[in-house]
Design a protein around this motif. Structure first.
Motif, PDB file in Angstrom:
ATOM      1  N   HIS A 156     114.132  13.819   4.747  1.00 37.35           N
ATOM      2  CA  HIS A 156     114.058  14.637   3.535  1.00 37.35           C
ATOM      3  C   HIS A 156     115.185  14.183   2.612  1.00 37.35           C
ATOM      4  O   HIS A 156     116.326  14.079   3.059  1.00 37.35           O
ATOM      5  CB  HIS A 156     114.226  16.121   3.880  1.00 37.35           C
ATOM      6  CG  HIS A 156     113.829  17.028   2.779  1.00 37.35           C
ATOM      7  ND1 HIS A 156     112.524  17.347   2.506  1.00 37.35           N
ATOM      8  CD2 HIS A 156     114.561  17.673   1.841  1.00 37.35           C
ATOM      9  CE1 HIS A 156     112.465  18.163   1.483  1.00 37.35           C
ATOM     10  NE2 HIS A 156     113.690  18.373   1.058  1.00 37.35           N
ATOM     11  N   PRO A 157     114.893  13.902   1.354  1.00 34.82           N
ATOM     12  CA  PRO A 157     115.949  13.402   0.465  1.00 34.82           C
ATOM     13  C   PRO A 157     117.105  14.395   0.337  1.00 34.82           C
ATOM     14  O   PRO A 157     116.892  15.561   0.018  1.00 34.82           O
ATOM     15  CB  PRO A 157     115.243  13.245  -0.885  1.00 34.82           C
ATOM     16  CG  PRO A 157     113.787  13.227  -0.579  1.00 34.82           C
ATOM     17  CD  PRO A 157     113.605  14.021   0.670  1.00 34.82           C
ATOM     18  N   PRO A 158     118.318  13.930   0.605  1.00 32.55           N
ATOM     19  CA  PRO A 158     119.469  14.822   0.470  1.00 32.55           C
ATOM     20  C   PRO A 158     119.819  15.041  -1.001  1.00 32.55           C
ATOM     21  O   PRO A 158     119.414  14.271  -1.868  1.00 32.55           O
ATOM     22  CB  PRO A 158     120.579  14.066   1.186  1.00 32.55           C
ATOM     23  CG  PRO A 158     120.207  12.629   1.041  1.00 32.55           C
ATOM     24  CD  PRO A 158     118.701  12.598   1.046  1.00 32.55           C
ATOM     25  N   ASN A 159     120.593  16.077  -1.258  1.00 34.45           N
ATOM     26  CA  ASN A 159     121.084  16.317  -2.618  1.00 34.45           C
ATOM     27  C   ASN A 159     122.270  15.419  -2.934  1.00 34.45           C
ATOM     28  O   ASN A 159     122.660  15.293  -4.093  1.00 34.45           O
ATOM     29  CB  ASN A 159     121.483  17.781  -2.796  1.00 34.45           C
ATOM     30  CG  ASN A 159     120.275  18.682  -2.775  1.00 34.45           C
ATOM     31  OD1 ASN A 159     119.181  18.296  -3.152  1.00 34.45           O
ATOM     32  ND2 ASN A 159     120.461  19.904  -2.308  1.00 34.45           N
ATOM     33  N   GLY A 160     122.834  14.830  -1.931  1.00 28.81           N
ATOM     34  CA  GLY A 160     123.971  13.929  -2.096  1.00 28.81           C
ATOM     35  C   GLY A 160     124.288  13.266  -0.779  1.00 28.81           C
ATOM     36  O   GLY A 160     123.693  13.591   0.250  1.00 28.81           O
ATOM     37  N   ILE A 161     125.210  12.327  -0.818  1.00 28.72           N
ATOM     38  CA  ILE A 161     125.659  11.626   0.387  1.00 28.72           C
ATOM     39  C   ILE A 161     127.175  11.765   0.460  1.00 28.72           C
ATOM     40  O   ILE A 161     127.877  11.504  -0.514  1.00 28.72           O
ATOM     41  CB  ILE A 161     125.307  10.122   0.344  1.00 28.72           C
ATOM     42  CG1 ILE A 161     123.800   9.898   0.276  1.00 28.72           C
ATOM     43  CG2 ILE A 161     125.921   9.371   1.509  1.00 28.72           C
ATOM     44  CD1 ILE A 161     123.080  10.043   1.579  1.00 28.72           C
ATOM     45  N   ILE A 162     127.661  12.166   1.602  1.00 31.94           N
ATOM     46  CA  ILE A 162     129.095  12.210   1.861  1.00 31.94           C
ATOM     47  C   ILE A 162     129.367  11.205   2.971  1.00 31.94           C
ATOM     48  O   ILE A 162     128.725  11.250   4.026  1.00 31.94           O
ATOM     49  CB  ILE A 162     129.540  13.618   2.300  1.00 31.94           C
ATOM     50  CG1 ILE A 162     129.294  14.618   1.174  1.00 31.94           C
ATOM     51  CG2 ILE A 162     131.001  13.604   2.741  1.00 31.94           C
ATOM     52  CD1 ILE A 162     129.470  16.064   1.587  1.00 31.94           C
ATOM     53  N   VAL A 163     130.272  10.292   2.727  1.00 34.54           N
ATOM     54  CA  VAL A 163     130.657   9.327   3.746  1.00 34.54           C
ATOM     55  C   VAL A 163     131.992   9.774   4.320  1.00 34.54           C
ATOM     56  O   VAL A 163     132.981   9.892   3.601  1.00 34.54           O
ATOM     57  CB  VAL A 163     130.762   7.898   3.165  1.00 34.54           C
ATOM     58  CG1 VAL A 163     131.198   6.914   4.246  1.00 34.54           C
ATOM     59  CG2 VAL A 163     129.430   7.472   2.554  1.00 34.54           C
ATOM     60  N   LEU A 164     131.981  10.058   5.599  1.00 34.86           N
ATOM     61  CA  LEU A 164     133.164  10.531   6.311  1.00 34.86           C
ATOM     62  C   LEU A 164     133.707   9.368   7.151  1.00 34.86           C
ATOM     63  O   LEU A 164     133.047   8.921   8.087  1.00 34.86           O
ATOM     64  CB  LEU A 164     132.786  11.725   7.196  1.00 34.86           C
ATOM     65  CG  LEU A 164     133.871  12.397   7.998  1.00 34.86           C
ATOM     66  CD1 LEU A 164     134.953  12.950   7.094  1.00 34.86           C
ATOM     67  CD2 LEU A 164     133.266  13.506   8.843  1.00 34.86           C
ATOM     68  N   LEU A 165     134.878   8.877   6.769  1.00 32.01           N
ATOM     69  CA  LEU A 165     135.475   7.752   7.447  1.00 32.01           C
ATOM     70  C   LEU A 165     136.652   8.210   8.292  1.00 32.01           C
ATOM     71  O   LEU A 165     137.590   8.828   7.771  1.00 32.01           O
ATOM     72  CB  LEU A 165     135.984   6.720   6.436  1.00 32.01           C
ATOM     73  CG  LEU A 165     134.952   6.052   5.542  1.00 32.01           C
ATOM     74  CD1 LEU A 165     135.640   5.239   4.468  1.00 32.01           C
ATOM     75  CD2 LEU A 165     134.011   5.199   6.357  1.00 32.01           C
ATOM     76  N   ASP A 166     136.620   7.911   9.579  1.00 28.30           N
ATOM     77  CA  ASP A 166     137.752   8.143  10.452  1.00 28.30           C
ATOM     78  C   ASP A 166     138.569   6.866  10.428  1.00 28.30           C
ATOM     79  O   ASP A 166     138.131   5.838  10.933  1.00 28.30           O
ATOM     80  CB  ASP A 166     137.253   8.460  11.863  1.00 28.30           C
ATOM     81  CG  ASP A 166     138.382   8.742  12.849  1.00 28.30           C
ATOM     82  OD1 ASP A 166     139.555   8.430  12.540  1.00 28.30           O
ATOM     83  OD2 ASP A 166     138.081   9.258  13.931  1.00 28.30           O
ATOM     84  N   GLN A 167     139.745   6.905   9.844  1.00 23.99           N
ATOM     85  CA  GLN A 167     140.581   5.703   9.658  1.00 23.99           C
ATOM     86  C   GLN A 167     141.527   5.426  10.828  1.00 23.99           C
ATOM     87  O   GLN A 167     142.321   4.504  10.755  1.00 23.99           O
ATOM     88  CB  GLN A 167     141.388   5.855   8.367  1.00 23.99           C
ATOM     89  CG  GLN A 167     140.540   5.886   7.124  1.00 23.99           C
ATOM     90  CD  GLN A 167     139.888   4.541   6.854  1.00 23.99           C
ATOM     91  OE1 GLN A 167     140.498   3.505   6.941  1.00 23.99           O
ATOM     92  NE2 GLN A 167     138.596   4.580   6.548  1.00 23.99           N
ATOM     93  N   LYS A 168     141.414   6.211  11.882  1.00 23.81           N
ATOM     94  CA  LYS A 168     142.280   6.005  13.047  1.00 23.81           C
ATOM     95  C   LYS A 168     142.118   4.577  13.558  1.00 23.81           C
ATOM     96  O   LYS A 168     141.011   4.092  13.735  1.00 23.81           O
ATOM     97  CB  LYS A 168     141.931   7.011  14.143  1.00 23.81           C
ATOM     98  CG  LYS A 168     142.848   6.906  15.347  1.00 23.81           C
ATOM     99  CD  LYS A 168     142.481   7.976  16.376  1.00 23.81           C
ATOM    100  CE  LYS A 168     143.400   7.857  17.572  1.00 23.81           C
ATOM    101  NZ  LYS A 168     143.028   8.830  18.604  1.00 23.81           N
ATOM    102  N   GLY A 169     143.229   3.941  13.841  1.00 25.55           N
ATOM    103  CA  GLY A 169     143.194   2.601  14.398  1.00 25.55           C
ATOM    104  C   GLY A 169     143.152   1.543  13.328  1.00 25.55           C
ATOM    105  O   GLY A 169     143.055   0.391  13.582  1.00 25.55           O
TER     106      GLY A 169
END
Length: 169
Positions: A156-169
């Motif tokens: 289903h098409p989202p209303n937006g995209i959130i990219v969650l980046l874990d920068q550990k390491g």
């Protein structure tokens, strides 16, 4: 702008066979797009010989990505396929059994979270599982990342995209 000619046998042509987890009618009934804009684009598309035939659901996705502006949608479609044809290394041969993709799946964890935010945005999570820099190869990682982005639109098409980046390491 020049758009590469797409032949019937290319993967770009085959993408129209993909069946999404939503229908055009569902998105129209939600009030997210209107049928007149879809009709206008369906009339315009055959005049663009360099572009593949698109399903109604693909047209809906392009409209949503372009704020339901048919003129912006035309530009978005043209640029989308121009990019796909100019970077086949990122869009063709997307078999997860490929050795380079297998290495990146051991190096990175990425995917679409199963729940959407309150406003209907999809969340894509990315993190490194293996912080050995020698295993982090950008091109196959981008292939996987683009596949995850496309997966966010499938059901289903989202209303937006959130990219969650874990920068550990």
């Amino acid at each position: 702008m020049q758009v590469a000619k797409v032949e019937d046998s290319t993967p770009v042509r085959r993408v129209q066979e993909l069946k999404f987890g939503f229908t055009t009618q569902q998105i129209i009934e939600e009030g997210r797009v209107n049928s007149d804009d879809i009709s206008l684009l369906k009339t315009w598309l055959p005049t663009q010989r360099q572009l593949p035939r698109l399903t109604d659901e693909q047209i809906v996705l392009f409209l949503l990505c372009s704020s339901n502006d048919p003129e912006k949608t035309k530009i978005t479609i043209q640029r989308h396929y121009c990019i796909k044809m100019s970077a086949p290394n990122l869009f063709n041969n997307r078999k997860c059994s490929r050795e380079d993709l297998q290495l990146q799946m051991k190096t990175y964890q990425l995917g679409v979270l199963p729940e959407r935010t309150d406003d209907g945005s999809a969340i894509i999570f990315c993190r490194m599982k293996d912080t050995n820099y020698a295993n982090a190869i950008m091109e196959p990682y981008l292939v996987l990342y683009l596949m995850a982005m496309e997966a966010a639109f499938y059901d289903h098409p989202p209303n937006g995209i959130i990219v969650l980046l874990d920068q550990k390491g």
